[in-house]
Design an enzyme around this catalytic site. Structure first.
Site, PDB file in Angstrom:
ATOM      1  N   LEU A 126       0.846  -1.195   0.000  1.00 39.20           N
ATOM      2  CA  LEU A 126       0.000   0.000   0.000  1.00 39.20           C
ATOM      3  C   LEU A 126       0.879   1.240   0.000  1.00 39.20           C
ATOM      4  O   LEU A 126       1.618   1.492   0.948  1.00 39.20           O
ATOM      5  CB  LEU A 126      -0.925  -0.009   1.226  1.00 39.20           C
ATOM      6  CG  LEU A 126      -2.080   1.002   1.215  1.00 39.20           C
ATOM      7  CD1 LEU A 126      -3.214   0.514   2.116  1.00 39.20           C
ATOM      8  CD2 LEU A 126      -1.655   2.387   1.660  1.00 39.20           C
ATOM      9  N   HIS A 230       7.061   2.043  11.469  1.00 41.45           N
ATOM     10  CA  HIS A 230       7.652   3.272  10.941  1.00 41.45           C
ATOM     11  C   HIS A 230       6.642   4.405  11.109  1.00 41.45           C
ATOM     12  O   HIS A 230       5.430   4.196  11.038  1.00 41.45           O
ATOM     13  CB  HIS A 230       7.975   3.044   9.460  1.00 41.45           C
ATOM     14  CG  HIS A 230       8.811   4.115   8.835  1.00 41.45           C
ATOM     15  ND1 HIS A 230       8.300   5.346   8.474  1.00 41.45           N
ATOM     16  CD2 HIS A 230      10.123   4.134   8.470  1.00 41.45           C
ATOM     17  CE1 HIS A 230       9.253   6.068   7.927  1.00 41.45           C
ATOM     18  NE2 HIS A 230      10.370   5.360   7.916  1.00 41.45           N
TER      19      HIS A 230
END
Length: 336
Positions: A126, A230
């Site tokens: 994605l 992240h």
């Protein structure tokens, strides 16, 4: 401006996807920015839609977000992962050491290599172009994958997993890799990540230690990375949790990022989606739905108002054209 829609990837999308991969900043194994590593992935994904699969056999159903002829994002469903070399993760387990003589009881965490999700499916890849952010398209990309699964239940393995990029510092330093993986691969994170993308998971089984690793032996900054996504992956992580995915202490062996999983029947978008015979007309001020139609090559997803009238749904002509449906055809829809 035309309606944005998701569709299966084509080989001719390669240049556009390469540009998106370069914008991703690295760390996305399934979307490498190296042309030689990316091209076979795009070609394999394009072929996955045309090979008439009958079961989850390792196909990669990559889709692209298109608007006005421009590719703005990607997302993919991996029908079954690790069939060739295994799908390796670390499971954070607990062990207990007891000394009666010293009257000590010590609990310690272990990183245990597992193949617990080999053969499961995965959602990933994605990525949304920066120019398209802020319009709900990240949510669009994520949910389109679940509608694909709902439309192709026999072609996607259960459960579904998702791996998130692990945390790294602003300067690019990846503490988990530096303290563990690098010691065994003897290369930088980007080089190992590219090798894994190009060659598959066998290199992980070949080079990483096969025995459990005590977390206590890692430096503090590496410990802080365990299961931490992240910063740029945090919105995707939160969307996955809202969909019914859960973190069960599995992490990526390279960067320590979290792996989450869910049973297909527990995924919110799939549970709440319904099938409707479609009719074109004026839906008026009806609520917006995410709508899907078609199978494999003809699969499409768009976002548009839909008016539920009994068992049918009335949608505007442009939405019907985007989905490639006519009156009487069936669509799958879920409220936006």
């Amino acid at each position: 401006m035309s309606l944005a829609f998701m569709r299966p990837v084509r080989r001719e999308d390669f240049d556009a996807i390469l540009e998106l991969a370069k914008l991703s900043g690295g760390g996305m194994t399934n979307l490498p920015s190296d042309p030689d590593a990316l091209r076979p992935r795009v070609e394999f994904a394009a072929d996955s839609f045309t090979n008439n699969p009958t079961s989850p056999s390792g196909e990669v159903y990559m889709m692209v977000l298109e608007q006005d002829g421009k590719v703005l994002g990607t997302a993919a469903v991996f029908s079954a992962v690790g069939l060739d070399y295994g799908f390796v993760n670390y499971k954070i387990n607990k062990t207990v050491h007891v000394s009666k003589q010293l009257k000590k009881r010590v609990e310690r965490r272990l990183l245990v290599p597992t193949h617990d999700f080999s053969g499961a499916s995965e959602v990933g890849s994605l990525f949304l172009s920066p120019e398209a952010r802020g319009g709900g398209f990240g949510k669009f990309l994520a949910k389109a994958r679940y509608l694909f699964i709902a439309q192709h239940r026999t072609l996607v393995a259960d459960p579904v997993t998702a791996e998130l990029r692990g945390w790294r510092a602003a300067d690019g330093k990846q503490p988990f890799w530096e303290s563990l993986g690098k010691l065994f691969f003897d290369m930088e994170f980007e080089d190992a990540d590219l090798a894994n993308s190009a060659m598959g998971n066998q290199i992980i089984s070949d080079l990483l230690p096969r025995h459990p690793i005590y977390v206590a032996m890692l430096p503090e900054d590496a410990k802080a990375c365990l299961g931490k996504p992240h910063d740029s992956a945090l919105p995707a992580y939160n969307m996955l949790l809202k969909e019914g995915f859960a973190f069960h202490d599995y992490i990526d062996v390279f960067d320590g990022g979290p792996l989450v999983d869910a049973r297909i029947n527990d995924i919110k978008t799939i549970k709440e989606s319904r099938l409707y015979p479609v009719e074109t007309g004026d839906p008026g001020d009806a609520p917006v739905y995410l709508m899907a139609a078609g199978q494999l090559q003809s699969f499409r997803v768009t976002r548009a108002p839909g008016k539920v009238d009994g068992e049918r749904m009335i949608i505007a002509k442009d939405a019907a054209q985007t989905l490639g449906v006519k009156a009487g055809d069936e669509i799958r829809a879920v409220k936006w």
